[in-house]
Design an enzyme around this catalytic site. Sequence first.
Site, PDB file in Angstrom:
ATOM      1  N   LEU A 176       0.827  -1.216   0.000  1.00 31.37           N
ATOM      2  CA  LEU A 176       0.000   0.000   0.000  1.00 31.37           C
ATOM      3  C   LEU A 176       0.856   1.258   0.000  1.00 31.37           C
ATOM      4  O   LEU A 176       0.342   2.368  -0.119  1.00 31.37           O
ATOM      5  CB  LEU A 176      -0.934   0.004   1.212  1.00 31.37           C
ATOM      6  N   HIS A 236      -0.585  -8.710   0.285  1.00 26.21           N
ATOM      7  CA  HIS A 236      -0.220  -7.737  -0.748  1.00 26.21           C
ATOM      8  C   HIS A 236      -1.174  -7.752  -1.961  1.00 26.21           C
ATOM      9  O   HIS A 236      -1.681  -6.715  -2.369  1.00 26.21           O
ATOM     10  CB  HIS A 236       1.206  -7.989  -1.249  1.00 26.21           C
ATOM     11  N   ASP A 389       2.707   4.878 -23.531  1.00 25.58           N
ATOM     12  CA  ASP A 389       3.600   4.435 -22.464  1.00 25.58           C
ATOM     13  C   ASP A 389       3.979   5.590 -21.541  1.00 25.58           C
ATOM     14  O   ASP A 389       4.381   6.645 -22.010  1.00 25.58           O
ATOM     15  CB  ASP A 389       4.857   3.864 -23.140  1.00 25.58           C
ATOM     16  N   ARG A 455       8.912 -19.999 -16.033  1.00 26.55           N
ATOM     17  CA  ARG A 455       7.657 -19.232 -15.947  1.00 26.55           C
ATOM     18  C   ARG A 455       6.691 -19.760 -14.899  1.00 26.55           C
ATOM     19  O   ARG A 455       5.609 -19.219 -14.714  1.00 26.55           O
ATOM     20  CB  ARG A 455       6.932 -19.277 -17.309  1.00 26.55           C
TER      21      ARG A 455
END
Length: 475
Positions: A176, A236, A389, A455
């Site tokens: 946060l 989280h 972007d 991955r």
Amino acid sequence: TKRIGLVIVVLGASGDLAKKKSFPSLHALFANKLLPNKVHIFGYARSDMSDEKLRDRIKPMLKGEAIDEFLQCVTYVRGKYDAPEDFSALNELMQRKETEFDCARHGRLFYLALPPSVYPEVCTNLKVCADESPVRWSRLVVEKPFGKDLASSEELANTLGALYPESQLYRIDHYLGKEIVQNMPILRFGNMGFMAMWSAEYISNIQITFKEPFGTEGRGGYFDEFGIVRDVIQNHLLQVLAVVAMEPPRSNKAEDIRDQKVKVLNCIDKVRAADCVLGQYVGANGKPGYLEDSTVPAGSVCPTFASIVFRINNDRWKGVPFILKAGKALDERKCEVRIQFKEASGHMFDTKMARNELVLRIQPDEGMWWKVNMKEPGMSSKMVITELDMTYHQRYEGLRMPDAYERLILDAVKGDQQYFVRRDELRAAWACVDDLLHEIDAGKVNLVKYPYGGRGPPGADALAKAEGFVRSEGY
Ligand code: BG6
């Protein structure tokens, strides 16, 4: 914050969290002149240490200016966690400092950089130091893990709640304190465009991903007791989900925002093993597997990877899966929110359109980008995918991005609880994963082995696909 005298106590001063986070953040605040002029920091722990030894321990972690001035404000207090007399002695030292400061108002901040197993006794013994008066506030900053499941978290919350009112308890969740997370309310509620698109009408699925390229590496003793769901997802990532998905708060006051976070968390369906892909890494690429970490108990079935589909049962999000994925020992360090929109029909172009994606990159290299379709520039009229972007360090040259802990400690000094987890929020977040955690603890889950540095389990990609995530081709 200027006219008060501030005394901070870092409990657990000899530990890792204090060394890596608490002291460096306090130093950065001090060096940037964000703390009151009259400030003192006591490091409290059990070991036999001199002031100098504590300073030598933390000094290598400090960067930038005013390091020696800061260290002069730090002294060490040796004490046990279960000895009331040691806390009385601490209180006397704090009073002596306050007399020296000679300010009209005082603040006492207690940072518990300690394992929650000692919270009950420490918080009980701290009462003698943490009283409040018209001229003095006292606040306790506490760190996760707050319990191991809903029941144990409630038990801890009851114990602390019997000792201190909610207004004195600052439950830290450092996610946060991250820039992108703090930007969410303005991004969502300060822009009519985003406000209009932010629902099941236009959004297909949302992924919140946390990846780390390292394993437990010596932290296995702690980690194995908790696992990735408790370590990262229950706190989280569900906090990130809450700010992404909450309804507009009435104001930007802490309680209005936290009310909305609780509401949306309460709308989440409880998840079960069937909604997940769980994994544990094995040695690969010259790196050791989880079970080869000497601090991990032999044969542990603790997950180091989880991909879980959460469903929010309200009008805004009906039918939009939130896929929360977290894993250790993967191919990169990354945390991002990826919002994938439904595709435009493309009828006038007679082609299938790629989906828009808004990516909020929490780390590394904070930024936001939006994947859009456009005409290939020049004579061509072909369609191409590009992105709008905004990378913070490019847009804001020379910007110093404060560490999450710095922001949160400063908020605690100011008495702003907006970015701290309220008790009912914590409860709601545990409730979503409680059944799953019990299934994991009972060994009723399928733990897929995945190689260090990859991955993660391929099943996670398949899960996202099954939930409607479309990986755009040629991108
Ligand atoms: C902590 C977890 O809360 O967050 C760690 O216990 C994890 O396992 C860390 O590595 C990640 O924090 P950050 O800020 O480095 O993303």
